[in-house]
Design an enzyme around this catalytic site. Structure first.
Site, PDB file in Angstrom:
ATOM      1  N   PHE A 209      12.094  59.871  48.768  1.00  0.00           N
ATOM      2  CA  PHE A 209      11.451  58.728  48.106  1.00  0.00           C
ATOM      3  C   PHE A 209      12.498  57.621  48.011  1.00  0.00           C
ATOM      4  O   PHE A 209      13.483  57.773  47.286  1.00  0.00           O
ATOM      5  CB  PHE A 209      11.021  59.203  46.718  1.00  0.00           C
ATOM      6  CG  PHE A 209      10.304  58.241  45.829  1.00  0.00           C
ATOM      7  CD1 PHE A 209       8.947  57.976  46.000  1.00  0.00           C
ATOM      8  CD2 PHE A 209      10.962  57.646  44.755  1.00  0.00           C
ATOM      9  CE1 PHE A 209       8.275  57.139  45.122  1.00  0.00           C
ATOM     10  CE2 PHE A 209      10.294  56.809  43.875  1.00  0.00           C
ATOM     11  CZ  PHE A 209       8.940  56.560  44.064  1.00  0.00           C
TER      12      PHE A 209
ATOM     13  N   ASP B 289       4.996  58.905  37.272  1.00  0.00           N
ATOM     14  CA  ASP B 289       4.331  59.525  36.107  1.00  0.00           C
ATOM     15  C   ASP B 289       4.286  61.038  36.293  1.00  0.00           C
ATOM     16  O   ASP B 289       4.552  61.811  35.372  1.00  0.00           O
ATOM     17  CB  ASP B 289       2.876  59.033  35.970  1.00  0.00           C
ATOM     18  CG  ASP B 289       2.793  57.622  35.420  1.00  0.00           C
ATOM     19  OD1 ASP B 289       3.802  57.141  34.876  1.00  0.00           O
ATOM     20  OD2 ASP B 289       1.718  57.001  35.557  1.00  0.00           O
TER      21      ASP B 289
ATOM     22  N   GLN C 142      26.344  82.475  10.693  1.00  0.00           N
ATOM     23  CA  GLN C 142      25.222  81.543  10.506  1.00  0.00           C
ATOM     24  C   GLN C 142      25.431  80.206  11.215  1.00  0.00           C
ATOM     25  O   GLN C 142      24.461  79.586  11.653  1.00  0.00           O
ATOM     26  CB  GLN C 142      24.958  81.344   9.013  1.00  0.00           C
ATOM     27  CG  GLN C 142      24.366  82.596   8.392  1.00  0.00           C
ATOM     28  CD  GLN C 142      24.037  82.439   6.932  1.00  0.00           C
ATOM     29  OE1 GLN C 142      24.517  81.512   6.264  1.00  0.00           O
ATOM     30  NE2 GLN C 142      23.253  83.338   6.398  1.00  0.00           N
TER      31      GLN C 142
ATOM     32  N   GLU D   2      14.618  59.398  37.958  1.00  0.00           N
ATOM     33  CA  GLU D   2      13.176  59.202  37.725  1.00  0.00           C
ATOM     34  C   GLU D   2      12.932  58.407  36.433  1.00  0.00           C
ATOM     35  O   GLU D   2      11.954  58.622  35.723  1.00  0.00           O
ATOM     36  CB  GLU D   2      12.416  60.539  37.773  1.00  0.00           C
ATOM     37  CG  GLU D   2      12.540  61.156  39.169  1.00  0.00           C
ATOM     38  CD  GLU D   2      11.440  62.118  39.566  1.00  0.00           C
ATOM     39  OE1 GLU D   2      10.369  62.093  38.956  1.00  0.00           O
ATOM     40  OE2 GLU D   2      11.668  62.875  40.528  1.00  0.00           O
TER      41      GLU D   2
HETATM   42  N1  COS Z   1       0.487  53.665  36.859  1.00  0.00           N
HETATM   43  C1  COS Z   1      -0.167  52.751  37.605  1.00  0.00           C
HETATM   44  N2  COS Z   1       0.208  51.456  37.653  1.00  0.00           N
HETATM   45  C2  COS Z   1       1.280  51.074  36.938  1.00  0.00           C
HETATM   46  C3  COS Z   1       2.004  51.985  36.141  1.00  0.00           C
HETATM   47  C4  COS Z   1       1.560  53.324  36.118  1.00  0.00           C
HETATM   48  N3  COS Z   1       2.213  54.247  35.401  1.00  0.00           N
HETATM   49  N4  COS Z   1       3.017  51.343  35.554  1.00  0.00           N
HETATM   50  C5  COS Z   1       2.933  50.061  35.950  1.00  0.00           C
HETATM   51  N5  COS Z   1       1.897  49.905  36.799  1.00  0.00           N
HETATM   52  C6  COS Z   1       1.438  48.667  37.438  1.00  0.00           C
HETATM   53  C7  COS Z   1       1.103  47.658  36.367  1.00  0.00           C
HETATM   54  O1  COS Z   1      -0.236  47.822  35.940  1.00  0.00           O
HETATM   55  C8  COS Z   1       1.336  46.359  37.070  1.00  0.00           C
HETATM   56  O2  COS Z   1       0.245  46.042  37.898  1.00  0.00           O
HETATM   57  P1  COS Z   1      -0.661  44.726  37.590  1.00  0.00           P
HETATM   58  O3  COS Z   1       0.291  43.591  37.607  1.00  0.00           O
HETATM   59  O4  COS Z   1      -1.642  44.748  38.695  1.00  0.00           O
HETATM   60  O5  COS Z   1      -1.233  45.000  36.231  1.00  0.00           O
HETATM   61  C9  COS Z   1       2.499  46.657  37.993  1.00  0.00           C
HETATM   62  O6  COS Z   1       2.504  48.087  38.181  1.00  0.00           O
HETATM   63  C10 COS Z   1       3.818  46.184  37.440  1.00  0.00           C
HETATM   64  O7  COS Z   1       4.038  46.822  36.210  1.00  0.00           O
HETATM   65  P2  COS Z   1       5.013  46.225  35.105  1.00  0.00           P
HETATM   66  O8  COS Z   1       4.655  44.790  34.863  1.00  0.00           O
HETATM   67  O9  COS Z   1       5.012  47.159  33.952  1.00  0.00           O
HETATM   68  O10 COS Z   1       6.414  46.256  35.887  1.00  0.00           O
HETATM   69  P3  COS Z   1       7.878  45.923  35.392  1.00  0.00           P
HETATM   70  O11 COS Z   1       8.589  45.260  36.490  1.00  0.00           O
HETATM   71  O12 COS Z   1       7.845  45.261  34.060  1.00  0.00           O
HETATM   72  O13 COS Z   1       8.634  47.359  35.230  1.00  0.00           O
HETATM   73  C11 COS Z   1       9.236  49.570  34.694  1.00  0.00           C
HETATM   74  C12 COS Z   1       8.152  48.482  34.865  1.00  0.00           C
HETATM   75  C13 COS Z   1      10.519  49.107  34.028  1.00  0.00           C
HETATM   76  C14 COS Z   1       8.577  50.606  33.824  1.00  0.00           C
HETATM   77  C15 COS Z   1       9.529  50.149  36.101  1.00  0.00           C
HETATM   78  O14 COS Z   1      10.269  49.226  36.870  1.00  0.00           O
HETATM   79  C16 COS Z   1      10.255  51.476  36.084  1.00  0.00           C
HETATM   80  O15 COS Z   1       9.643  52.537  35.883  1.00  0.00           O
HETATM   81  N6  COS Z   1      11.579  51.450  36.315  1.00  0.00           N
HETATM   82  C17 COS Z   1      12.349  52.660  36.490  1.00  0.00           C
HETATM   83  C18 COS Z   1      12.340  53.017  37.924  1.00  0.00           C
HETATM   84  C19 COS Z   1      12.719  54.431  38.124  1.00  0.00           C
HETATM   85  O16 COS Z   1      12.187  55.343  37.517  1.00  0.00           O
HETATM   86  N7  COS Z   1      13.641  54.626  39.035  1.00  0.00           N
HETATM   87  C20 COS Z   1      14.051  55.910  39.413  1.00  0.00           C
HETATM   88  C21 COS Z   1      13.967  55.969  40.880  1.00  0.00           C
HETATM   89  S1  COS Z   1      13.232  57.349  41.514  1.00  0.00           S
HETATM   90  S2  COS Z   1      14.549  58.791  41.257  1.00  0.00           S
END
Ligand code: COS
Length: 383
Positions: A122, A241, A280, A364
């Site tokens: 990924f 998620d 303990q 993640e």
């Molecule tokens: N399921 C479906 N859609 C989602 C979602 C989810 N869980 N979370 C966000 N979205 C959608 C939103 O609905 C939005 O779409 P619309 O504009 O059409 O409504 C879009 O994605 C953008 O979402 P958001 O505005 O929340 O994005 P941000 O840039 O503010 O960032 C975070 C969101 C910070 C939560 C995100 O960038 C994140 O998870 N960062 C961490 C990344 C990560 O985990 N990296 C590890 C790499 S893999 S090891």
């Protein structure tokens, strides 16, 4: 449930036995050599573990989320490098394809991912885009018959072994945020795709990450995941998620493993004329760890069941990841404390879990990102 209860019980028992008899004896060797033996990969493939969550029609076991986390509760009771080998095929490497791929894309790749013939990765994170994933810069320029990819992805798990990458790239440069991002299925060996050296990490030896570099890498039009531009970020979030729930289960498993090791040590180790388990202050550490691990197990199971019922679990999956990864950090820290000097010595194994566990609070989505996701969703739900 995808499996009847007897088959499921059989699967859990065979994974538990495999962990006990085959994987645990190899933990030290894998850490020393930074390599999982080829025969273990074959055995993992024979058990069907590469395809746990891939639908049956594409050659996987098609487990529900609850069933998958139950398997992770067993598989995670050893060095996380073993779980990591199958982690991307079942999780972040294949879920984008399962959730949003076209039928043709699924047929092309999923059977080979389920059998373990292909390893998937990924590719979201970049040197300048980690927590702020939507700011990614890798570009995918549309040309006659396909796209040309340019950019660098960083810390990509299993990249050195991958045959297939789910790559997130910007197809619309006029959209700087999430909307301009699309996902692509890119095969290893595509001209213009290369890998950086394998990263030297704090822990999780035997699991490998590296940069993935795209230099005028041309992919065909049908490499676009789902055949639709602009959907990539949503796909990544949905995949995460699910991935966060799986990682939470692995945290529970590691916690339970080191609690078991600590308990056995505390019962055997004598000081002041009695087993230290009689004291303990040592009991308090064991009890706190047991309680927290149990709480995390319940959260993970409950959220997995909600996901199987079709509920939106974005908030609760983030709660699980936040609590379970922080929990295992505390549990391994106490495990070192209970083991005393022996816990600090490299060959004992406990210090290895201490280092291995550190990653759970980072990948993640860091704990801070989980907090942001939880709180934002709470505010949003108020309307
Ligand atoms: N399921 C479906 N859609 C989602 C979602 C989810 N869980 N979370 C966000 N979205 C959608 C939103 O609905 C939005 O779409 P619309 O504009 O059409 O409504 C879009 O994605 C953008 O979402 P958001 O505005 O929340 O994005 P941000 O840039 O503010 O960032 C975070 C969101 C910070 C939560 C995100 O960038 C994140 O998870 N960062 C961490 C990344 C990560 O985990 N990296 C590890 C790499 S893999 S090891």
């Amino acid at each position: 449930m995808a499996l009847d209860s007897e088959t499921m019980q059989g699967l859990l028992e065979s994974v538990a036995r495999f962990v006990r008899e085959r994987l645990r004896p190899l933990e030290h060797q894998v850490a020393q050599e930074d390599r999982i033996p080829a025969e273990i990969r074959r055995e993992i493939a024979e058990m069907g573990l590469f395809g746990l969550s891939i639908p049956e029609e594409y050659g996987g076991l098609g487990l529900t989320m609850e069933e998958e986390v139950r398997v992770a509760f067993e598989l995670g009771k050893t060095s996380p490098a073993f779980r990591s080998l199958i982690g991307t095929n079942n999780g972040i490497g294949s879920q984008g394809l399962i959730m949003d791929g076209t039928e043709e894309q699924k047929r092309r790749y999923l059977p080979r991912l389920a059998s373990g013939e292909l390893i998937s990765s990924f590719a979201l994170t970049e040197p300048e885009a980690g927590s702020d994933a939507a700011s990614l810069k890798t570009s995918a320029r549309k040309v006659e018959g396909g796209y040309i990819l340019n950019g660098t992805k960083r810390f990509i798990t299993n990249a050195p072994h991958a045959g297939l990458f789910t790559v997130f790239a910007r197809t619309d440069p006029s959209q700087p945020g999430a909307k301009g991002v699309s996902a692509f299925l890119v095969e290893a060996g595509t001209p213009g795709l290369s890998l950086g050296p394998i990263d030297k990490k704090m822990g999780q030896s035997g699991s490998h990450t590296s940069d993935v570099i795209f230099e005028d890498c041309r992919v065909p039009a049908d490499a676009l995941l789902g055949g639709r531009e602009g959907q990539g970020f949503r796909t990544a979030m949905k995949v995460l998620d699910r991935g966060r729930l799986h990682i939470s289960a692995v945290c529970v498993a590691m916690a339970e493993r080191v609690i078991d090791d600590s308990l056995r040590y505390a019962v055997e180790r004598k000081q002041f004329g009695q087993p230290i388990a009689e004291f303990q202050l040592v009991q308090a550490m064991l009890a706190d760890s047991r309680t927290e691990a149990y709480a995390a197990r319940c959260m993970v199971l409950e959220t997995a069941r909600a996901k199987d019922r079709g509920e939106d679990v974005a908030t609760d999956a983030a709660c699980c990841k936040l609590f379970a990864s922080e929990m295992v950090g505390r549990v391994v820290d106490r495990a070192v404390q209970i083991h005393g000097g022996a816990g600090y010595i490299a060959d004992h194994g406990i210090e290895r879990f201490y280092r291995d566990a550190r990653l759970f609070r980072i990948y993640e989505g860091t704990s801070q990102i989980q907090q942001i996701v939880i709180a934002r969703n709470m505010v949003k739900a108020l309307g």
